[in-house]
Structures are given as structure tokens and as C-alpha cells.
Design an enzyme around this catalytic site. Structure first.
Site, PDB file in Angstrom:
ATOM      1  N   LYS A  60       0.758  -1.717   0.218  1.00  0.00           N
ATOM      2  CA  LYS A  60      -0.349   0.144   0.099  1.00  0.00           C
ATOM      3  C   LYS A  60       0.731   1.364   0.105  1.00  0.00           C
ATOM      4  CE  LYS A  60      -0.282  -0.354   4.763  1.00  0.00           C
ATOM      5  NZ  LYS A  60      -1.068  -1.043   6.107  1.00  0.00           N
ATOM      6  N   TYR A 110      16.188  30.366   7.309  1.00  0.00           N
ATOM      7  CA  TYR A 110      15.006  30.757   7.918  1.00  0.00           C
ATOM      8  C   TYR A 110      14.777  31.198   9.879  1.00  0.00           C
ATOM      9  CZ  TYR A 110      12.242  30.301   3.716  1.00  0.00           C
ATOM     10  OH  TYR A 110      11.909  30.692   2.882  1.00  0.00           O
TER      11      TYR A 110
HETATM   12  C1  LIG Z   1      -0.491  -1.579   6.964  1.00  0.00           C
HETATM   13  C2  LIG Z   1      -0.995  -3.132   7.262  1.00  0.00           C
HETATM   14  C3  LIG Z   1      -0.206  -3.976   7.355  1.00  0.00           C
HETATM   15  C4  LIG Z   1       1.244  -4.123   7.535  1.00  0.00           C
HETATM   16  O1  LIG Z   1       1.911  -3.531   8.900  1.00  0.00           O
HETATM   17  P1  LIG Z   1       3.442  -4.087   8.842  1.00  0.00           P
HETATM   18  O2  LIG Z   1       3.265  -3.336  10.074  1.00  0.00           O
HETATM   19  O3  LIG Z   1       3.717  -2.802   7.756  1.00  0.00           O
HETATM   20  O4  LIG Z   1       3.768  -4.395   8.607  1.00  0.00           O
HETATM   21  C5  LIG Z   1      -0.766  -5.871   7.321  1.00  0.00           C
HETATM   22  N1  LIG Z   1      -1.868  -5.692   8.052  1.00  0.00           N
HETATM   23  C6  LIG Z   1      -3.417  -3.938   7.926  1.00  0.00           C
HETATM   24  C7  LIG Z   1      -4.865  -4.009   8.310  1.00  0.00           C
HETATM   25  C8  LIG Z   1      -2.454  -2.752   7.439  1.00  0.00           C
HETATM   26  O5  LIG Z   1      -3.104  -1.862   7.748  1.00  0.00           O
END
Ligand SMILES: *Cc1c(COP(=O)(O)O)cnc(C)c1O
Length: 347
Positions: free
Chosen positions: A35, A244
Site C-alpha cells: 500500500k 529561516y
Molecule cells: C499496513 C497494514 C499491514 C502491514 O503492516 P506492517 O506493520 O507494515 O507490517 C498489514 N495489515 C493491515 C490491515 C495493514 O493496514
């Protein structure tokens, strides 16, 4: 050279997937979470490299993200969508052959009415109170849902990165209560859940951050390096200030290097003076505030004028930079900007 070079080591990525895969029994499938554009690294290239390593099932957050992954992988591998079947998703789920993880009775109804026969999974809420059907809701539709052969029953842990947290055992019990005895593959653990041990593995694990070299997978190989070109250097007299707000003042003659890259590139302003850039192994402190497109760095102690300085490198990984910024490695990775040249090595 633009705003710097983000080097992504696909061999390290694949090695991390294999290492996480080895932590569970052979009967447990290890999927891959890609994702947020593969945690900022490029979902297509990342998914392809993970498929070559052996991953057969991929997870994205929303249906739109499935396009790049399906494009890269072609028709075979399964691509699952955590947000389920939202209003407006139907065509995309169908055309890209995505498998929604249905989160509510409303989504289940939408799915069976608009895409009868199309694969789906169910996300259950075992206590995180974020997504998924709660126990009573699940009880009311389980019989119907199970008659339609879901591909997966899954839930997500809130505190898996804290092995001693009482929520882990509580969520495990709640998940078992909702799913024991059902003849459907189950998944509970992400990276942290894999490390909690076999009770948390069920039939499929869903690692994300560990693949990309982040905590809590301490044994991970580093996947990213980020090198920022020096645009200009300045010789300062004692008493002159930088940037800045004039927050950094030279207490002796100093040399400041200005690199290309700033908070618009995900080098968040909050990292400020705690962050270091590296010339090889030599740390160089940030001088003054991080600007939108530029960072000023004290290089007075170097023997030469560097052409570039590294902000993610062996000496300062994703989690070390995150600590300087008061955040987590996940946020550093997924904030990495679009202006970098992404250079893939290995794979
Ligand atoms: C993001 C996510 C994962 C992966 O989690 P990590 O901590 O990055 O390994 C797995 N399951 C769900 C539902 C998630 O939202």
C-alpha cells in the site's frame, strides 16, 4: 541531479521477504503489503521483485492502488484491498480483479449485489476499533458470508510492535473466538505479528514495513539510500547565521553546504537539528531549519567540499532518521517525495 537520488535495493527487499517468510512454518503463506505506493518506494517495481521472490498475494489500502500493482504483476497473483468494497469501487474491483476485504454488512451487501461470484475476504475487528466487522455484526452475517466461500478471514493487531502488551493476547483470543472451527484461511499478523510467534501466524501473514527495512523487524536489511546533491557552499564568519529565523549561528568560521531536498520531499521540518547528513561515515549536522526544498548542513569539519550528502544510508537508516524527527520509519518512507530520481538496483 534534481532533488537527489533514492536508491532502492530490490535484492535487500527480496531478502527481507524471504527472511520473514522463514519465520513462519512452511504451511503458512507470506503475503506482501504494498500500500501507499509500496511504502513510498514504487508499488510496481516492489511488487514485481516480491513476486519474483515468491510472494503470491499482495495487499493495498484502496482499490485505486491496485492498478499499478496489477499492471506490474499481470493476471495471476491475488491483490487484496483493505478498505473493502466502497461505494464507487465496483468497476475497478472487477476490471483489475481485486479481492476486497469486506468490513461491514453494508459492504458485504454491496459486494454480493454488484459483483456476485467475485472473490472477497472479510476483515474482522478483534479490538483495534478501526476497520472490520465487530463480533456481533459478524455473528449476524457469518452464515451467509461463509456460504459464499470467502477467500480469507483477517484482523489486525494494534500493539504487535510491543510484544508484552496485553492487547496482543486479547486480540488473539477475540479473533479465535470469531473464527475457530471455520473452514476458511485466516490471517492476523503483519510484521510485528510474525515476530510474536506461531500463535499469531494462522494461514497467512501480511508483512509490510519489515520488507522495506523498518522496525520492528530488527534483522532487516536496509533497502533505501537517499543522497542529496550539494548545490552551493558558503564560508561563514563567526557570528553569522543560517536559514529561516536565523536559528543557527556560527560560533567560529564555518562552512555550510546547501543540499537539494527539503520538507516538500518528505524530509520533514520537525527533524531539524537532530538529523545528520553523512559524507561517507562522517556525520554532518543540519544547520538551522529545514526549508521546503533545501537543507543547510555544517560541513566545516570535512577536508573537502562534498558533491552530495546522504540522509538515508548505512549510518542513518529509516528508523534513526524517524527518531530524529519524532516519528516512525513508516512515516519517513511513505513521505519520500516524488521529486527524487528512484534508482532500482538488484532484482
Ligand atoms: C499496513 C497494514 C499491514 C502491514 O503492516 P506492517 O506493520 O507494515 O507490517 C498489514 N495489515 C493491515 C490491515 C495493514 O493496514
Amino acid at each position: 541531479m534534481g532533488t537527489g537520488t533514492l536508491t532502492i535495493d530490490l535484492d535487500a527487499l527480496a531478502a527481507n521477504w524471504r527472511a520473514l517468510d522463514r519465520l513462519s512454518a512452511d504451511s503458512v503463506e507470506t503475503a506482501a503489503v504494498v500500500k501507499a505506493d509500496g511504502y513510498g518506494l514504487g508499488a510496481g517495481r516492489v511488487a514485481k521483485a516480491l513476486a519474483a521472490a515468491g510472494a503470491r498475494r499482495f495487499f493495498v489500502a484502496v482499490a485505486e492502488e491496485g492498478a499499478a500493482v496489477r499492471n506490474a504483476l499481470g493476471p495471476g497473483p491475488e491483490i487484496c484491498v483493505f478498505s473493502g468494497h466502497m461505494a464507487g469501487d465496483t468497476e475497478m474491483l472487477h476490471d483489475l480483479q481485486l479481492t476486497p476485504m469486506l468490513n461491514s454488512v453494508e459492504q458485504l451487501t454491496r459486494h454480493v449485489e454488484s459483483l456476485p461470484g467475485h472473490p472477497f475476504g472479510i476483515q474482522l475487528d478483534s479490538g483495534m476499533n478501526r476497520l472490520g466487522m465487530e463480533p456481533a455484526e459478524w455473528a449476524s452475517v457469518a452464515e451467509l458470508a461463509l456460504s459464499l466461500s470467502p477467500r480469507l478471514l483477517m484482523s489486525h493487531l494494534a500493539c504487535a510492535d510491543e510484544p508484552d502488551h496485553a492487547a496482543n493476547a486479547r486480540q488473539l483470543a477475540a479473533f479465535r473466538e470469531m473464527t475457530d472451527g471455520l473452514d476458511v484461511p485466516r490471517s492476523l499478523g503483519a510484521t510485528g505479528g510474525i515476530l510474536l510467534g506461531p500463535d499469531y501466524h494462522f494461514d497467512l501473514t501480511r508483512p509490510g514495513i519489515g520488507l522495506y527495512g523498518g522496525l520492528p523487524f530488527e534483522a532487516a536489511s536496509a533497502v533505501v539510500c537517499l543522497s542529496l546533491p550539494v548545490i552551493q557552499t558558503r564560508e561563514l564568519a563567526a557570528g553569522e547565521t543560517v536559514g529561516y529565523g536565523c536559528t543557527w549561528r556560527a560560533d567560529a568560521p564555518a562552512r555550510i553546504a546547501t543540499v537539494s531536498g527539503g520538507y516538500a520531499d518528505g524530509l520533514i521540518r520537525a527533524m531539524g537539528p537532530r538529523a545528520r547528513l553523512y559524507f561517507g561515515d562522517t556525520p554532518c549536522p543540519v544547520a538551522g531549519r529545514v526549508s521546503m526544498d533545501l537543507i543547510t548542513v555544517d560541513v566545516s569539519h570535512l577536508d573537502e567540499i562534498p558533491a552530495a550528502l546522504d540522509i538515508l544510508c548505512p549510518a542513518q537508516g529509516v528508523d534513526a532518521l524517524a527518531e530524529a524527527a519524532g516519528t516512525i520509519g513508516y512515516e519517513i518512507l511513505t513521505s519520500l517525495g516524488a521529486r527524487y530520481e528512484r534508482r532500482f538496483i538488484g532484482g
